[in-house]
Design a protein around this motif. Structure first.
Motif, PDB file in Angstrom:
ATOM      1  N   GLY A 105      -0.497  22.571  -3.847  1.00 22.30           N
ATOM      2  CA  GLY A 105      -0.272  23.398  -2.675  1.00 22.30           C
ATOM      3  C   GLY A 105       1.209  23.680  -2.492  1.00 22.30           C
ATOM      4  N   ALA A 106       1.564  23.949  -1.251  1.00 22.77           N
ATOM      5  CA  ALA A 106       2.915  24.422  -0.950  1.00 22.77           C
ATOM      6  C   ALA A 106       3.884  23.258  -0.816  1.00 22.77           C
ATOM      7  CB  ALA A 106       2.882  25.252   0.329  1.00 22.77           C
ATOM      8  N   VAL A 107       4.212  22.642  -1.909  1.00 28.26           N
ATOM      9  CA  VAL A 107       5.102  21.489  -1.859  1.00 28.26           C
ATOM     10  C   VAL A 107       5.856  21.326  -3.175  1.00 28.26           C
ATOM     11  CG1 VAL A 107       3.402  19.805  -2.716  1.00 28.26           C
ATOM     12  CG2 VAL A 107       5.185  19.052  -1.129  1.00 28.26           C
ATOM     13  N   SER A 108       7.042  20.792  -3.050  1.00 29.07           N
ATOM     14  CA  SER A 108       7.837  20.461  -4.230  1.00 29.07           C
ATOM     15  C   SER A 108       8.091  18.956  -4.197  1.00 29.07           C
ATOM     16  CB  SER A 108       9.158  21.237  -4.170  1.00 29.07           C
ATOM     17  OG  SER A 108      10.095  20.654  -5.025  1.00 29.07           O
ATOM     18  N   LEU A 109       7.707  18.259  -5.270  1.00 27.65           N
ATOM     19  CA  LEU A 109       7.796  16.798  -5.290  1.00 27.65           C
ATOM     20  C   LEU A 109       8.983  16.321  -6.104  1.00 27.65           C
ATOM     21  CD1 LEU A 109       4.180  15.358  -5.815  1.00 27.65           C
ATOM     22  CD2 LEU A 109       5.346  15.952  -3.698  1.00 27.65           C
ATOM     23  N   GLN A 110       9.565  15.237  -5.597  1.00 26.59           N
ATOM     24  CA  GLN A 110      10.590  14.542  -6.370  1.00 26.59           C
ATOM     25  C   GLN A 110      10.292  13.054  -6.262  1.00 26.59           C
ATOM     26  OE1 GLN A 110      14.575  14.727  -4.838  1.00 26.59           O
ATOM     27  NE2 GLN A 110      15.493  14.333  -6.823  1.00 26.59           N
ATOM     28  N   GLY A 131      11.540  24.741   4.509  1.00 23.76           N
ATOM     29  CA  GLY A 131      12.732  24.238   5.174  1.00 23.76           C
ATOM     30  C   GLY A 131      12.479  23.044   6.070  1.00 23.76           C
ATOM     31  N   ASP A 132      11.197  22.720   6.316  1.00 23.21           N
ATOM     32  CA  ASP A 132      10.904  21.504   7.092  1.00 23.21           C
ATOM     33  C   ASP A 132      11.465  20.291   6.364  1.00 23.21           C
ATOM     34  OD1 ASP A 132       9.643  22.699   9.175  1.00 23.21           O
ATOM     35  OD2 ASP A 132       7.606  22.070   8.624  1.00 23.21           O
ATOM     36  N   ALA A 133      11.808  19.273   7.143  1.00 24.87           N
ATOM     37  CA  ALA A 133      12.267  18.021   6.527  1.00 24.87           C
ATOM     38  C   ALA A 133      11.149  17.463   5.645  1.00 24.87           C
ATOM     39  CB  ALA A 133      12.631  17.023   7.610  1.00 24.87           C
ATOM     40  N   PRO A 134      11.498  16.832   4.537  1.00 21.50           N
ATOM     41  CA  PRO A 134      10.468  16.380   3.597  1.00 21.50           C
ATOM     42  C   PRO A 134       9.613  15.229   4.129  1.00 21.50           C
ATOM     43  CG  PRO A 134      12.656  15.686   2.876  1.00 21.50           C
ATOM     44  CD  PRO A 134      12.861  16.574   4.050  1.00 21.50           C
ATOM     45  N   THR A 135       8.405  15.159   3.589  1.00 22.96           N
ATOM     46  CA  THR A 135       7.543  14.001   3.796  1.00 22.96           C
ATOM     47  C   THR A 135       7.896  12.973   2.727  1.00 22.96           C
ATOM     48  OG1 THR A 135       5.743  15.287   4.770  1.00 22.96           O
ATOM     49  CG2 THR A 135       5.136  13.212   3.687  1.00 22.96           C
ATOM     50  N   VAL A 136       8.074  11.736   3.144  1.00 20.53           N
ATOM     51  CA  VAL A 136       8.454  10.685   2.195  1.00 20.53           C
ATOM     52  C   VAL A 136       7.296   9.702   2.069  1.00 20.53           C
ATOM     53  CG1 VAL A 136      10.064   8.800   1.714  1.00 20.53           C
ATOM     54  CG2 VAL A 136      10.897  10.923   2.743  1.00 20.53           C
ATOM     55  N   VAL A 137       6.832   9.503   0.835  1.00 19.10           N
ATOM     56  CA  VAL A 137       5.701   8.609   0.581  1.00 19.10           C
ATOM     57  C   VAL A 137       6.174   7.429  -0.255  1.00 19.10           C
ATOM     58  CG1 VAL A 137       3.427   8.391  -0.506  1.00 19.10           C
ATOM     59  CG2 VAL A 137       4.040  10.496   0.700  1.00 19.10           C
ATOM     60  N   ARG A 173       0.818  -1.209   0.000  1.00 25.08           N
ATOM     61  CA  ARG A 173       0.000   0.000   0.000  1.00 25.08           C
ATOM     62  C   ARG A 173       0.859   1.269   0.000  1.00 25.08           C
ATOM     63  NH1 ARG A 173      -4.195  -1.144   2.893  1.00 25.08           N
ATOM     64  NH2 ARG A 173      -4.747   0.938   3.637  1.00 25.08           N
ATOM     65  N   VAL A 174       0.246   2.319  -0.438  1.00 29.07           N
ATOM     66  CA  VAL A 174       0.903   3.625  -0.413  1.00 29.07           C
ATOM     67  C   VAL A 174       0.772   4.179   1.007  1.00 29.07           C
ATOM     68  CG1 VAL A 174       1.005   5.900  -1.493  1.00 29.07           C
ATOM     69  CG2 VAL A 174       0.140   3.948  -2.798  1.00 29.07           C
ATOM     70  N   TYR A 175       1.869   4.664   1.547  1.00 28.81           N
ATOM     71  CA  TYR A 175       1.796   5.257   2.886  1.00 28.81           C
ATOM     72  C   TYR A 175       2.973   6.198   3.094  1.00 28.81           C
ATOM     73  CZ  TYR A 175       5.416   1.945   4.520  1.00 28.81           C
ATOM     74  OH  TYR A 175       6.577   1.233   4.686  1.00 28.81           O
ATOM     75  N   PRO A 176       2.802   7.178   3.985  1.00 32.68           N
ATOM     76  CA  PRO A 176       3.923   8.070   4.291  1.00 32.68           C
ATOM     77  C   PRO A 176       4.873   7.371   5.249  1.00 32.68           C
ATOM     78  CG  PRO A 176       1.998   8.728   5.548  1.00 32.68           C
ATOM     79  CD  PRO A 176       1.569   7.573   4.697  1.00 32.68           C
ATOM     80  N   ARG A 177       6.127   7.302   4.881  1.00 39.38           N
ATOM     81  CA  ARG A 177       7.102   6.643   5.767  1.00 39.38           C
ATOM     82  C   ARG A 177       7.653   7.606   6.810  1.00 39.38           C
ATOM     83  NH1 ARG A 177      10.566   2.419   2.000  1.00 39.38           N
ATOM     84  NH2 ARG A 177       9.084   0.719   2.282  1.00 39.38           N
ATOM     85  N   ALA A 178       7.714   8.865   6.428  1.00 39.02           N
ATOM     86  CA  ALA A 178       8.220   9.869   7.372  1.00 39.02           C
ATOM     87  C   ALA A 178       7.595  11.207   7.015  1.00 39.02           C
ATOM     88  CB  ALA A 178       9.734   9.957   7.298  1.00 39.02           C
ATOM     89  N   THR A 179       7.270  11.979   8.039  1.00 37.62           N
ATOM     90  CA  THR A 179       6.697  13.300   7.785  1.00 37.62           C
ATOM     91  C   THR A 179       6.995  14.231   8.946  1.00 37.62           C
ATOM     92  OG1 THR A 179       4.670  14.549   7.367  1.00 37.62           O
ATOM     93  CG2 THR A 179       4.469  12.628   8.793  1.00 37.62           C
ATOM     94  N   ALA A 180       7.190  15.502   8.588  1.00 34.45           N
ATOM     95  CA  ALA A 180       7.420  16.511   9.625  1.00 34.45           C
ATOM     96  C   ALA A 180       6.105  17.018  10.210  1.00 34.45           C
ATOM     97  CB  ALA A 180       8.212  17.675   9.046  1.00 34.45           C
ATOM     98  N   ASP A 181       4.986  16.602   9.610  1.00 32.21           N
ATOM     99  CA  ASP A 181       3.676  17.024  10.116  1.00 32.21           C
ATOM    100  C   ASP A 181       2.968  15.847  10.768  1.00 32.21           C
ATOM    101  OD1 ASP A 181       1.223  17.999  10.691  1.00 32.21           O
ATOM    102  OD2 ASP A 181       0.596  18.341   8.611  1.00 32.21           O
ATOM    103  N   PRO A 182       3.063  15.725  12.088  1.00 30.83           N
ATOM    104  CA  PRO A 182       2.435  14.571  12.749  1.00 30.83           C
ATOM    105  C   PRO A 182       0.907  14.625  12.715  1.00 30.83           C
ATOM    106  CG  PRO A 182       3.325  16.089  14.369  1.00 30.83           C
ATOM    107  CD  PRO A 182       3.740  16.618  13.038  1.00 30.83           C
ATOM    108  N   LEU A 201       9.508   6.221  -4.658  1.00 29.80           N
ATOM    109  CA  LEU A 201       9.636   6.954  -3.405  1.00 29.80           C
ATOM    110  C   LEU A 201       9.445   8.435  -3.703  1.00 29.80           C
ATOM    111  CD1 LEU A 201      10.121   5.675  -0.660  1.00 29.80           C
ATOM    112  CD2 LEU A 201      12.521   6.306  -0.835  1.00 29.80           C
ATOM    113  N   VAL A 202       8.415   9.008  -3.109  1.00 31.35           N
ATOM    114  CA  VAL A 202       8.085  10.403  -3.373  1.00 31.35           C
ATOM    115  C   VAL A 202       8.600  11.253  -2.210  1.00 31.35           C
ATOM    116  CG1 VAL A 202       6.233  12.055  -3.829  1.00 31.35           C
ATOM    117  CG2 VAL A 202       6.016   9.686  -4.609  1.00 31.35           C
TER     118      VAL A 202
END
Lengths: 550, 75
Positions: free
Chosen positions: A510-515, A490-496, A459-468, A525-526
Motif C-alpha cells: 500500500g501507500a508506504v515506504s519502509l526502512q 508527509g505524516d510522521a512515520p509509524t515505527v514498529v 512481541r512486535v508492536y507499533p511504538r509510535a504512529t500518526a494513525d491513532p 526497527l521498522v
C-alpha cells in the motif's frame, strides 16, 4: 423560622461537600482552560503528552503528535517491605556496572544497569518504577536525598536506552507498619512510613487470606483519605518533591500517584468520587498549579470539591497515572460515576488487569481459571468498561499492572495481551523479577528468562504512529504480525519494533515506504513513512528464536 | 403531634447526598409526610423537616441522574 434556617444550612453544607458539590466542580473542569503548557527543554527523548481526540479515547502522544504505545517492565527492587531486607539505595553500589548480590530472604533482586539492557532487549520501551513513601520520607518532613538519587540513577540508565520511566508512588496494604498479628505477612506490605500509619489501636489481623482485609490496614487507610494529622498533605508534598526533581526531564513520562487505592472503611462509589479522585485532583493542582478545586484549608479533612494550593513546581508537561480504586480489580467494571477530575490534559487512568486472579470468581468463589463463571463479559469486560470510564474522565488509559502465575500464561497472559492490542493500549508488566515462592516475574529463581514470557512479552508492536485508529495483531505462536493503518504524504512515520526473537521477513504494502534498521541486540526497527492512503506492514511467520528457560 | 415520617425523610435526605441510593426513599417519605401534615390542618407538625428531606432527596436524585447522564454521553 430558626429551624428552617438550620435545616437549609445543613442541607446546603452537606450538598457542597458531597455529590452535588463534587459533580459541579468536576463538570467545571471541562470548561476551565488548562494550565499553560510551557514547552520543556529538549532532551534525549521526546516529551509525551495526552491528545484528546473528539469522540475517541485520549492517548499518549510524542512531540510529533504520534500515538505512543508504552510497553513497560516493573521492577519492584526499590520497595521497602516489612520483615524482609531492603536492597541498597546507595547509587554508588550500582555505579560503573556494579550489581550487588541479592540479599538472603529478599523477594525482589536489586535493579542493576544490566536489567535495563535486558528490558530493552525484550522490547520494553519504558520502566514503571515503584517507590516506597517509607523510604522517601522516613521521618516527617525529611526527604531521603539518597533514595531520590537512586531513582535518578535509574532514570539516567533508562534515558541512555531511549526508555521512559513512570515514577510510581507504590503501596500494598497501606504500610508494613500496621503491626503484626494473626495471618499477617508484613513481607507483602509496603507504603507509608510509621509516622503516617494511624491505626488507632485496631488489631492487625488478616481475614480471608487477603492482606487488605485487616482492621489496622483499613483504619490506617481511612486515616489517610480523611487527612488525619495532615498526612495527606505530607504525601502531596512528597510527590511534589519528586516532580520538582524531574520537572525538566522528558525521560520521566510521569508520575503514578497512588498504587491500588484501598477503600478503608468507606463504601463505593463515594470512596472514589468523594475521596480518591478529589485527592488526585489535589495532587495535580499542587504540582501543575491547575487550581481546579475550590480554595480550601489543608491539614485536615478536605471535602471532595476542595482543590489544593500551588506548591510552586509548575510542572505542566508530565503525565499523571491515576489508579482506579482497588475494588475495581475485584469487579472488573467501574465502581464509581467516573467524573472528569482536572482541566490538566495529561491525565491517564491506570488500570490493573487481574481477571481471574483478584476478581470475585477467584477470591470469593475460589474457581479455577478454566471453570470461572465471572466476569460475565470475559477478559473484555474490564477493558470495554475501562475505555468508557477513561473517556468520561477525559483521560487516556494505560494498563499499569497485569500478570499471573507463569503456569497460566497460555490462558491469562495471552488473553490480556490480546485485549491490550484490541484497544491499542500500552501496558506495564508486573513484576520484572521476583524470586519468592510463586513468583510472577519474567525470570525464574535462577535468573533465567522464562520461555513463555520470552515468547509472549518479546512481541512486535507499533511504538509510535500518526494513525491513532490503526489496528495490529501479533501472533506469539507463529511470530506473524500484521498492521493496518493509513496516512497522508508527509505524516510522521509509524515505527514498529521487531524483537530478536521474531525472525520473519518484514514487508509493507500500500501507500508506504519502509526502512528497516537492525540493532546490535538482533532486534529490528521498522520505520514506515506513509505516502498517502492506507497501508499494511506484515511480519511473515517464522520459527521464533527464543532464548528463555522452560 | 409530630409526624415521625418527617424526621425520617430528613435523615434519609441528608444520607442521600453522599449515598444517592437513599434519594427515592427520602422523596417518597417527605412527600407522604407533607401530605399528611397538610391534611391534618395544623394538628400534625414537622413540615420543615419533611420539606427538607424532600428537597435534599431531590437534589441528590438530580445529581445522580445528571452524573449518570454525563457518564453515558461522555463515555
Amino acid at each position: 423560622m430558626i429551624a428552617r434556617a438550620v435545616i437549609a444550612a445543613v442541607i446546603f453544607v452537606i450538598s457542597v461537600i458531597t455529590y452535588p458539590g463534587a459533580l459541579l466542580v468536576s463538570l467545571a473542569t471541562r470548561i476551565t482552560p488548562p494550565p499553560t503548557n510551557i514547552r520543556g527543554p529538549a532532551g534525549a527523548l521526546p516529551w509525551l503528552h495526552v491528545v484528546h481526540p473528539t469522540g475517541a479515547l485520549p492517548y499518549i502522544a510524542d512531540e510529533q503528535g504520534r500515538m505512543v504505545i508504552i510497553h513497560a517492565a516493573t521492577p519492584a527492587s526499590l520497595l521497602e517491605f516489612g520483615g524482609s531486607p531492603t536492597n541498597s539505595i546507595q547509587p554508588s553500589d550500582y555505579a560503573d556496572g556494579r550489581c550487588p548480590a541479592q540479599l538472603p530472604h529478599s523477594t525482589y533482586p536489586p535493579l542493576c544497569e544490566t536489567d535495563l539492557d535486558a528490558m530493552a532487549t525484550l522490547g520494553f520501551n519504558a520502566v514503571r518504577l515503584p517507590l516506597s513513601w517509607s523510604l522517601l520520607e522516613p521521618e516527617r518532613g525529611q526527604f531521603n536525598a539518597t533514595y531520590v538519587d537512586r531513582i535518578a540513577q535509574i532514570v539516567d540508565w533508562a534515558r541512555a536506552r531511549q526508555m521512559y520511566v513512570i515514577v510510581d508512588m507504590h503501596q500494598n496494604a497501606y504500610s508494613h507498619f500496621v503491626g503484626t498479628g494473626p495471618h499477617v505477612d508484613l513481607g507483602s506490605d509496603s507504603g507509608a512510613p510509621q509516622w503516617a500509619t494511624l491505626t488507632d489501636g485496631f488489631p492487625s489481623q488478616v481475614y480471608s487470606n487477603q492482606r487488605e482485609l485487616n482492621p489496622a490496614v483499613l483504619e490506617a487507610t481511612t486515616s489517610f483519605w480523611y487527612d488525619r494529622n495532615g498526612i495527606q498533605d505530607e504525601y502531596i508534598s512528597a510527590v511534589a518533591r519528586l516532580a520538582m526533581r524531574f520537572r525538566d526531564d522528558p525521560a520521566v513520562a510521569g508520575f503514578g500517584v497512588y498504587n491500588e487505592p484501598l477503600l478503608g472503611w468507606n463504601l463505593p462509589p463515594g470512596f472514589e468520587d468523594l475521596l480518591l479522585f478529589p485527592f488526585y485532583r489535589r495532587v495535580i493542582d499542587a504540582i501543575t498549579g491547575a487550581h481546579d478545586g475550590l480554595p480550601c484549608w489543608s491539614g485536615f479533612f478536605m471535602p471532595a470539591p476542595c482543590g489544593y494550593r500551588d506548591l510552586g513546581v509548575d510542572d505542566t508537561r508530565h503525565l499523571f497515572f491515576l489508579d482506579t480504586g482497588l475494588l475495581r480489580e475485584v469487579t472488573d467494571f467501574p465502581t464509581h460515576l467516573g467524573l472528569p477530575l482536572s482541566s490538566y490534559p495529561n491525565v491517564m487512568l491506570a488500570l490493573h488487569a487481574y481477571t481471574h486472579i483478584y476478581t470475585v470468581d477467584s477470591i470469593v468463589l475460589r474457581q479455577k481459571v478454566k471453570d470461572a463463571t465471572y466476569p460475565w463479559g470475559g477478559y473484555d469486560q474490564s477493558y470495554v468498561t475501562a475505555v468508557r470510564e477513561a473517556r468520561a474522565m477525559a483521560a487516556g488509559l494505560l494498563v499499569t499492572e497485569f500478570s499471573n502465575n507463569p503456569a497460566d500464561d497460555d490462558l491469562i497472559l495471552t488473553s490480556q495481551l490480546q485485549e491490550q492490542e484490541k484497544y491499542r493500549l500500552g501496558y506495564a508488566f508486573w513484576p520484572w523479577k521476583e524470586t519468592g515462592a510463586g513468583g510472577w516475574g519474567a525470570f525464574n529463581r535462577d535468573g533465567c528468562l522464562l520461555l513463555s514470557r520470552d515468547r509472549l512479552l518479546a512481541r512486535v508492536y507499533p511504538r509510535a504512529t500518526a494513525d491513532p485508529g490503526l489496528t495490529f495483531h501479533y501472533d506469539a505462536s507463529s511470530g506473524a504480525f500484521t498492521l493496518s493503518a493509513g496516512g497522508r504524504h508527509g505524516d510522521a512515520p509509524t515505527v514498529v519494533y521487531v524483537p530478536a526473537e521474531v525472525t520473519g521477513d518484514v514487508a509493507g504494502s500500500g501507500a508506504v515506504s519502509l526502512q528497516t534498521v537492525a540493532s546490535p541486540d538482533g532486534s529490528r526497527l521498522v520505520t514506515a513513512s506513509p505516502t498517502g492512503g492506507p497501508f499494511t506492514i506484515a511480519v511473515a511467520p517464522a520459527t521464533l528464536d527464543l532464548r528463555g528457560c522452560a | 403531634m409530630r409526624d415521625r415520617a418527617a424526621t425520617r425523610a430528613l435523615v434519609l435526605g441528608l444520607l442521600a447526598l453522599p449515598f444517592g441510593v437513599f434519594a427515592p426513599f427520602a422523596i417518597w417519605s417527605g412527600a407522604r409526610s407533607l401530605r399528611r401534615i397538610r391534611a391534618s390542618h395544623g394538628e400534625v407538625r414537622g413540615a420543615t423537616a419533611a420539606a427538607g428531606g424532600l428537597i435534599a432527596g431531590a437534589i441528590s436524585l438530580v445529581t445522580v441522574v445528571a452524573g449518570a447522564a454525563y457518564w453515558f454521553l461522555a463515555s
